[in-house]
Motif scaffolding. Sequence first.
Motif, mmCIF file in Angstrom:
data_model
loop_
_atom_site.group_PDB
_atom_site.id
_atom_site.type_symbol
_atom_site.label_atom_id
_atom_site.label_comp_id
_atom_site.label_asym_id
_atom_site.label_seq_id
_atom_site.Cartn_x
_atom_site.Cartn_y
_atom_site.Cartn_z
ATOM 1 N N GLN A 134 0.853 -1.038 0.097
ATOM 2 C CA GLN A 134 0.100 -0.077 0.012
ATOM 3 C C GLN A 134 0.769 1.170 0.043
ATOM 4 O O GLN A 134 1.953 1.311 0.710
ATOM 5 N N PRO A 135 0.594 2.323 -0.824
ATOM 6 C CA PRO A 135 1.154 3.383 -0.882
ATOM 7 C C PRO A 135 1.568 4.053 0.643
ATOM 8 O O PRO A 135 2.415 5.012 0.690
ATOM 9 N N HIS A 139 6.996 0.220 4.862
ATOM 10 C CA HIS A 139 7.844 -1.229 4.975
ATOM 11 C C HIS A 139 7.808 -1.511 3.611
ATOM 12 O O HIS A 139 6.456 -1.596 3.078
ATOM 13 N N ARG A 140 8.580 -2.532 3.283
ATOM 14 C CA ARG A 140 8.490 -3.478 2.071
ATOM 15 C C ARG A 140 9.121 -4.688 2.662
ATOM 16 O O ARG A 140 9.987 -4.735 3.600
ATOM 17 N N LEU A 141 8.547 -5.754 2.165
ATOM 18 C CA LEU A 141 9.110 -7.085 2.679
ATOM 19 C C LEU A 141 9.841 -7.599 1.740
ATOM 20 O O LEU A 141 9.673 -7.875 0.514
ATOM 21 N N VAL A 142 11.291 -8.246 2.275
ATOM 22 C CA VAL A 142 12.243 -8.964 1.172
ATOM 23 C C VAL A 142 12.250 -10.434 1.813
ATOM 24 O O VAL A 142 12.529 -10.593 2.847
ATOM 25 N N CYS A 152 12.915 -0.343 4.007
ATOM 26 C CA CYS A 152 12.114 0.842 3.710
ATOM 27 C C CYS A 152 11.745 0.954 2.339
ATOM 28 O O CYS A 152 12.210 0.664 1.419
ATOM 29 N N ALA A 153 10.431 1.523 2.247
ATOM 30 C CA ALA A 153 10.092 1.904 0.904
ATOM 31 C C ALA A 153 10.884 2.671 0.336
ATOM 32 O O ALA A 153 11.542 3.480 0.841
#
Length: 279
Positions: A134-135, A139-142, A152-153
Amino acid sequence: MTDQLPLPGDTSAVAFDLKFWRTRAAECRLTDEDLTALTGIPTADWDSHLTPRTLPAEALFILARALNTSAESLLRQPAPNRRPAPEAADHATVLHAALLEADRIHPDDLASALQWTPHRLKRAATALAAHLEQPSSPHRLVHTDTTIHLTCAPDLLDPKQRQNLHNTGHTAASLAPGEAAALTRLLYHTARGLTPDLPAEQTPRLANRRLLAPSGEQPAPHPDVLFALGMAAHPLMDAAGPASHPALGHRPAAAADADPADGSASVPAAATPPPPGVR
């Protein structure tokens, strides 16, 4: 029974316990016609029309006597505002919390820690990754075969902001090669009792990561680091300056005789740490 009805300051929050009224009326063999006569409002309209504001206090006391109860018992006090008990979190939420605690970790190790099967971890990671796309999420998942972690996004921090966090030791990144070399050299000098030699630009980051002692004019390895390496008998126990800490495992006199330029000088034997649980 008292004819005085103690009402709270905010009477708008008070309501009648109509279910209790009807139960008591059945027990006292009062008909709908009786209740209508006592309240002045048809029982069919009670739910919408019968309130503490539409029923006079005198009528309420008369009704309480007819129901063989107290006037207070005919009122339903609002429950105090309580925080609802948390519901069981879904697997994606649990995974998110775990990654905030653990940072970078092997998927197998994380599944074991959470007592999950690899399949459950994979499903939770898929759901969490979709949620974090979501914008509004920072966070982003690796998730790869060898690591799973949050990042981090992109483009939220500019390069200068990221560098400032790195320079002051407030990022979770591994030590840079120069930092690792500086800490290793500092440990070498500490083991030999030599004057600490640490580049000034490395001090803030290493100190913020608890790799340097919290006190002392000269930079020195944190006593916990020395303990982990077997160079100290105990972890940090007091505020004594690390350079004179009695737990250090070097011999100053022997070190003083050593030539710093002579690479053949032997490093003193490290103190053997006590067995686990022994102080």
